[in-house]
Scaffold this motif. Structure first.
Motif, short mmCIF file in Angstrom:
data_model
loop_
_atom_site.label_atom_id
_atom_site.label_comp_id
_atom_site.label_asym_id
_atom_site.label_seq_id
_atom_site.Cartn_x
_atom_site.Cartn_y
_atom_site.Cartn_z
N THR A 31 0.82 -1.18 0.09
CA THR A 31 -0.01 -0.19 -0.08
C THR A 31 0.84 1.26 0.10
OG1 THR A 31 -0.13 0.00 2.32
CG2 THR A 31 -1.98 -1.20 1.31
N ILE A 71 -4.78 2.31 3.00
CA ILE A 71 -6.01 2.11 1.99
C ILE A 71 -7.21 2.98 2.14
CG2 ILE A 71 -7.87 0.36 1.62
CD1 ILE A 71 -5.81 -1.97 2.17
N ASN A 74 -6.02 6.14 0.40
CA ASN A 74 -5.93 6.31 -1.12
C ASN A 74 -6.51 5.17 -1.92
OD1 ASN A 74 -4.18 4.04 -1.33
ND2 ASN A 74 -2.36 5.37 -1.08
N THR A 76 -6.09 2.36 -3.13
CA THR A 76 -5.41 1.34 -3.89
C THR A 76 -4.48 0.34 -3.20
OG1 THR A 76 -3.53 3.04 -4.20
CG2 THR A 76 -5.56 3.05 -5.68
N THR A 78 -1.49 -3.29 -4.09
CA THR A 78 -1.05 -4.11 -5.13
C THR A 78 -0.72 -5.75 -4.25
OG1 THR A 78 0.17 -2.22 -6.36
CG2 THR A 78 0.99 -4.77 -6.51
N ARG A 97 -2.94 -5.25 -9.29
CA ARG A 97 -3.15 -3.88 -8.79
C ARG A 97 -4.47 -3.54 -9.12
NH1 ARG A 97 1.59 -1.73 -12.46
NH2 ARG A 97 1.21 -3.44 -13.53
N GLY A 98 -4.96 -2.79 -8.06
CA GLY A 98 -6.52 -2.35 -8.18
C GLY A 98 -7.19 -1.47 -7.15
N ALA A 99 -8.35 -1.17 -6.93
CA ALA A 99 -9.16 -0.63 -6.10
C ALA A 99 -9.15 -1.45 -4.70
CB ALA A 99 -10.38 -0.19 -6.70
N ARG A 101 -10.32 -1.61 -0.60
CA ARG A 101 -11.23 -0.90 0.52
C ARG A 101 -11.34 -1.78 1.61
NH1 ARG A 101 -14.28 -3.59 -3.26
NH2 ARG A 101 -16.12 -4.80 -2.71
N LEU A 134 -9.54 -6.10 -2.53
CA LEU A 134 -9.06 -5.88 -3.53
C LEU A 134 -9.66 -6.25 -4.91
CD1 LEU A 134 -6.31 -4.29 -4.91
CD2 LEU A 134 -5.23 -6.68 -4.48
N GLU A 137 -7.65 -4.39 -11.12
CA GLU A 137 -7.97 -3.50 -12.42
C GLU A 137 -6.94 -3.85 -13.55
OE1 GLU A 137 -8.01 0.41 -10.33
OE2 GLU A 137 -9.85 0.24 -9.98
#
Length: 145
Positions: A31, A71, A74, A76, A78, A97-99, A101, A134, A137
């Motif tokens: 992160t 997290i 920002n 995002t 990996t 890699r991605g969003a 939360r 995660l 993306e």
């Protein structure tokens, strides 16, 4: 010879790259903080299109863990899965890699199925109430071919 490619989801991976993900017992979660990148080993389960990681209850300073703060700041992350072998022709990795939360998704049963340590009463592992989710993306992989 090596092979590096990318996709948008785990479902688009070739079989050998999928085997790296599903065969991994842990992965490295990275992160971004305001001053530097932060990386920690994590356990995980695949839940639909998402990768879900527990946040074990382990209060150290009374504030949320650094990965959680990053997290929440920002959104995002990996996640790196690797296959290591002294025979370098067997090397490979998958980077997602991605969003990212925080969520209250209940994956306790899936985690306990994947990791028997969560069922061991002597270990008394507390999965916590929230998990990191995660949503891929971009998925990149490298295989020695």
């Amino acid at each position: 010879m090596t092979d590096a490619r990318s996709a948008r989801s785990l479902s688009e991976l070739p079989d050998e790259a999928t085997a790296i993900v599903t065969g991994s017992r842990h992965a490295i979660l990275s992160t971004l903080g305001e001053d530097a990148a932060y990386a920690v080993p994590v356990v995980f389960v695949i839940d639909g299109d998402d990768i879900v990681m527990p946040v074990d209850e382990k209060p150290k300073s009374g504030k949320p863990l650094k990965r959680v703060r990053n997290i929440e700041a920002n959104g995002t992350a990996t996640l790196l899965f690797e296959r290591w072998d002294e025979d370098w022709t067997q090397l490979g990795w998958v980077m997602v890699r991605g969003a990212a939360r925080m969520d209250d998704r209940d994956v306790r049963e899936k985690l306990a199925d994947r990791y028997p340590q969560y069922r061991d009463p002597e270990l008394d592992v507390d999965m916590g109430e929230r998990v990191i989710v995660l949503t891929p993306e971009r998925v990149t992989w490298w295989l020695w071919q």
